[in-house]
Design a protein around this motif. Structure first.
Motif, mmCIF file in Angstrom:
data_model
loop_
_atom_site.group_PDB
_atom_site.id
_atom_site.type_symbol
_atom_site.label_atom_id
_atom_site.label_comp_id
_atom_site.label_asym_id
_atom_site.label_seq_id
_atom_site.Cartn_x
_atom_site.Cartn_y
_atom_site.Cartn_z
ATOM 1 N N PHE A 14 0.835 -1.210 0.000
ATOM 2 C CA PHE A 14 0.000 0.000 0.000
ATOM 3 C C PHE A 14 0.864 1.252 0.000
ATOM 4 C CE2 PHE A 14 -2.479 3.390 1.934
ATOM 5 C CZ PHE A 14 -3.699 3.285 1.260
ATOM 6 N N VAL A 15 1.886 1.274 0.842
ATOM 7 C CA VAL A 15 2.771 2.445 0.930
ATOM 8 C C VAL A 15 3.522 2.636 -0.380
ATOM 9 C CG1 VAL A 15 4.769 3.448 2.108
ATOM 10 C CG2 VAL A 15 3.034 2.224 3.433
ATOM 11 N N VAL A 16 4.083 1.541 -0.913
ATOM 12 C CA VAL A 16 4.834 1.605 -2.162
ATOM 13 C C VAL A 16 3.928 2.042 -3.311
ATOM 14 C CG1 VAL A 16 6.049 0.215 -3.899
ATOM 15 C CG2 VAL A 16 6.560 -0.094 -1.473
ATOM 16 N N GLY A 17 2.717 1.474 -3.364
ATOM 17 C CA GLY A 17 1.784 1.832 -4.426
ATOM 18 C C GLY A 17 1.384 3.290 -4.384
ATOM 19 N N SER A 18 1.084 3.784 -3.193
ATOM 20 C CA SER A 18 0.683 5.187 -3.041
ATOM 21 C C SER A 18 1.825 6.135 -3.373
ATOM 22 C CB SER A 18 0.204 5.433 -1.606
ATOM 23 O OG SER A 18 -0.870 4.584 -1.283
ATOM 24 N N SER A 19 3.024 5.801 -2.893
ATOM 25 C CA SER A 19 4.197 6.650 -3.157
ATOM 26 C C SER A 19 4.532 6.669 -4.647
ATOM 27 C CB SER A 19 5.403 6.135 -2.360
ATOM 28 O OG SER A 19 5.123 6.111 -0.973
ATOM 29 N N LEU B 298 -0.016 -6.213 -17.104
ATOM 30 C CA LEU B 298 -1.138 -7.151 -17.092
ATOM 31 C C LEU B 298 -0.752 -8.506 -16.498
ATOM 32 C CD1 LEU B 298 -4.099 -7.563 -17.720
ATOM 33 C CD2 LEU B 298 -3.460 -8.244 -20.053
ATOM 34 N N PRO B 299 0.314 -9.164 -16.987
ATOM 35 C CA PRO B 299 0.711 -10.432 -16.349
ATOM 36 C C PRO B 299 1.215 -10.235 -14.924
ATOM 37 C CG PRO B 299 2.331 -9.777 -17.994
ATOM 38 C CD PRO B 299 1.155 -8.868 -18.165
ATOM 39 N N ALA B 300 1.851 -9.074 -14.673
ATOM 40 C CA ALA B 300 2.350 -8.792 -13.321
ATOM 41 C C ALA B 300 1.195 -8.665 -12.336
ATOM 42 C CB ALA B 300 3.200 -7.529 -13.320
ATOM 43 N N VAL B 301 0.147 -7.956 -12.743
ATOM 44 C CA VAL B 301 -1.024 -7.772 -11.876
ATOM 45 C C VAL B 301 -1.685 -9.111 -11.554
ATOM 46 C CG1 VAL B 301 -3.403 -6.940 -11.898
ATOM 47 C CG2 VAL B 301 -1.551 -5.382 -12.462
ATOM 48 N N PHE C 108 4.619 3.942 -12.783
ATOM 49 C CA PHE C 108 3.221 3.682 -13.118
ATOM 50 C C PHE C 108 2.886 2.203 -12.922
ATOM 51 C CE2 PHE C 108 -0.013 2.750 -16.471
ATOM 52 C CZ PHE C 108 -1.059 3.472 -15.918
ATOM 53 N N ILE C 109 3.784 1.325 -13.387
ATOM 54 C CA ILE C 109 3.583 -0.121 -13.250
ATOM 55 C C ILE C 109 3.594 -0.536 -11.773
ATOM 56 C CG2 ILE C 109 4.634 -2.386 -13.690
ATOM 57 C CD1 ILE C 109 5.638 -1.220 -16.364
ATOM 58 N N ILE C 110 4.558 0.006 -11.013
ATOM 59 C CA ILE C 110 4.668 -0.332 -9.589
ATOM 60 C C ILE C 110 3.417 0.100 -8.836
ATOM 61 C CG2 ILE C 110 5.904 0.215 -7.443
ATOM 62 C CD1 ILE C 110 8.468 0.417 -9.177
ATOM 63 N N ALA C 111 2.895 1.284 -9.161
ATOM 64 C CA ALA C 111 1.682 1.771 -8.498
ATOM 65 C C ALA C 111 0.513 0.813 -8.738
ATOM 66 C CB ALA C 111 1.338 3.172 -9.006
ATOM 67 N N ILE C 112 0.339 0.389 -9.992
ATOM 68 C CA ILE C 112 -0.743 -0.543 -10.317
ATOM 69 C C ILE C 112 -0.533 -1.884 -9.624
ATOM 70 C CG2 ILE C 112 -1.836 -1.848 -12.174
ATOM 71 C CD1 ILE C 112 -1.183 0.476 -14.043
ATOM 72 N N ASN C 113 0.674 -2.445 -9.777
ATOM 73 C CA ASN C 113 0.972 -3.762 -9.189
ATOM 74 C C ASN C 113 0.750 -3.780 -7.684
ATOM 75 O OD1 ASN C 113 1.717 -4.623 -11.711
ATOM 76 N ND2 ASN C 113 3.898 -4.769 -11.284
ATOM 77 N N ILE D 54 -0.939 -1.697 -5.603
ATOM 78 C CA ILE D 54 -2.307 -1.497 -5.120
ATOM 79 C C ILE D 54 -3.167 -2.732 -5.389
ATOM 80 C CG2 ILE D 54 -4.411 -0.152 -5.404
ATOM 81 C CD1 ILE D 54 -2.181 1.274 -3.841
ATOM 82 N N ILE D 55 -3.028 -3.340 -6.577
ATOM 83 C CA ILE D 55 -3.780 -4.564 -6.884
ATOM 84 C C ILE D 55 -3.356 -5.689 -5.956
ATOM 85 C CG2 ILE D 55 -4.204 -6.349 -8.618
ATOM 86 C CD1 ILE D 55 -5.675 -3.778 -9.202
ATOM 87 N N GLY D 56 -2.047 -5.782 -5.691
ATOM 88 C CA GLY D 56 -1.556 -6.801 -4.763
ATOM 89 C C GLY D 56 -2.119 -6.625 -3.368
ATOM 90 N N PHE D 57 -2.206 -5.365 -2.926
ATOM 91 C CA PHE D 57 -2.780 -5.074 -1.609
ATOM 92 C C PHE D 57 -4.251 -5.476 -1.564
ATOM 93 C CE2 PHE D 57 -5.070 -2.096 1.192
ATOM 94 C CZ PHE D 57 -4.463 -2.403 2.405
ATOM 95 N N LEU D 58 -4.978 -5.239 -2.648
ATOM 96 C CA LEU D 58 -6.393 -5.614 -2.696
ATOM 97 C C LEU D 58 -6.575 -7.125 -2.532
ATOM 98 C CD1 LEU D 58 -7.693 -3.323 -5.604
ATOM 99 C CD2 LEU D 58 -8.017 -3.014 -3.142
ATOM 100 N N GLY D 59 -5.578 -7.884 -2.970
ATOM 101 C CA GLY D 59 -5.650 -9.333 -2.811
ATOM 102 C C GLY D 59 -5.585 -9.783 -1.364
#
Length: 271
Positions: free
Chosen positions: A51-56, A80-83, A196-201, A203-208
């Motif tokens: 969450f911290v990494v994604g937000s930053s 896409l594959p990373a997410v 941009f990729i890290i932010a997406i990855n 936050i999606i990872g945190f949602l999991g």
């Protein structure tokens, strides 16, 4: 407020400061701060770190978007594959790993030990990328046109998602070279696209994790806000400090921390 919380929030400020000063690397400190200062268990610590990494990273990505430094085609191919990989790792793989994995004589391999040891190894790899002298890059010019290797990017995206899902670190030191050598981006575009990729990855990872994790939202949001404040402070200070020399010094600190974490984890398990 307890002294450990105060130290943790100071750590949050330092994480943001390093990110602002060097353009990366600070997120590698989030898990150690959560685990060793705030005494949060590694699984929860890696979730909070995402969450911290994604937000930053989102803050940095917005700035790079405004400057036109994000390649959305490469982002889609890699992200896409990373997410899918990171979400599956956090949602299904991590919860399925038992607390006790195996015994090797007097050595007990536990889930927490596996996560922190893997994280320490990642710190050693990250430190090497910061310390080793690289060829001077032309960041203001375009690379010679290259044919992007989409198939390899998809595979590496999935593997990066797995690593990010396991340890909660953004993996910018992995993503940037991939974007440079396989997507043909110049360094500024690679850094912006990586954020941009890290932010997406992340936050999606945190949602999991949300289905099986009790989140202390007040603490997590406060920690994240302090980290983002540190980023802006670091960006301001970067005008007066040689960021490359600072990054190398930070690399040595990450190296020492990685060795220390590996020693503490393994010595505490009977080795």
């Amino acid at each position: 407020m307890e002294i450990t919380q105060i130290l943790g929030f100071v750590g949050a400020l330092i994480i943001g400061l390093v990110l602002g000063l060097t353009g990366g690397g600070g997120s590698i400190l989030t898990v150690p701060v959560f685990v060793y200062i705030l005494h949060i268990n590694p699984v929860t610590a890696t979730a909070y770190s995402l969450f911290v990494v994604g937000s930053s990273s989102a803050v940095g990505a917005i700035d790079n978007f405004n400057k036109g430094r994000i390649d959305f085609k490469s982002s889609l191919i890699f992200a896409l594959p990373a997410v899918i990989s990171i979400f599956s790792t956090r949602k299904y793989l991590l919860p399925a790993i038992p607390h006790h994995i195996a015994n090797f004589g007097s050595f007990e391999l536990t889930k927490d030990l596996m996560i922190m040891s893997f994280f320490a190894i990642l710190m050693l790899v990250a430190s090497a990328s910061m310390i080793l002298k690289k060829k001077k890059e032309c960041v203001d010019c375009e690379n010679e046109p290259k044919e992007s290797n989409n198939g390899l990017m998809i595979l590496l995206g999935a593997l990066t998602g797995l690593v990010t899902g396991l340890v909660g670190a953004g993996g910018g030191f992995i993503i940037v070279p991939i974007l440079v050598f396989l997507a043909g981006l110049n360094m500024k575009e690679a850094v912006g696209t990586s954020l941009f990729i890290i932010a997406i990855n992340s936050i999606i990872g945190f949602l999991g994790d949300l289905g099986h994790l009790n989140v202390d939202w007040f603490f997590l949001l406060l920690f994240t806000i302090i980290s983002i404040v540190g980023i802006f402070f670091g960006i301001y200070l970067s005008r007066f400090i040689n960021s490359q020399k600072l990054k190398k010094a930070f690399g040595w600190m990450v190296l020492i921390m990685g060795i220390y974490i590996l020693y503490m984890e393994l010595s505490g398990s009977g080795i």
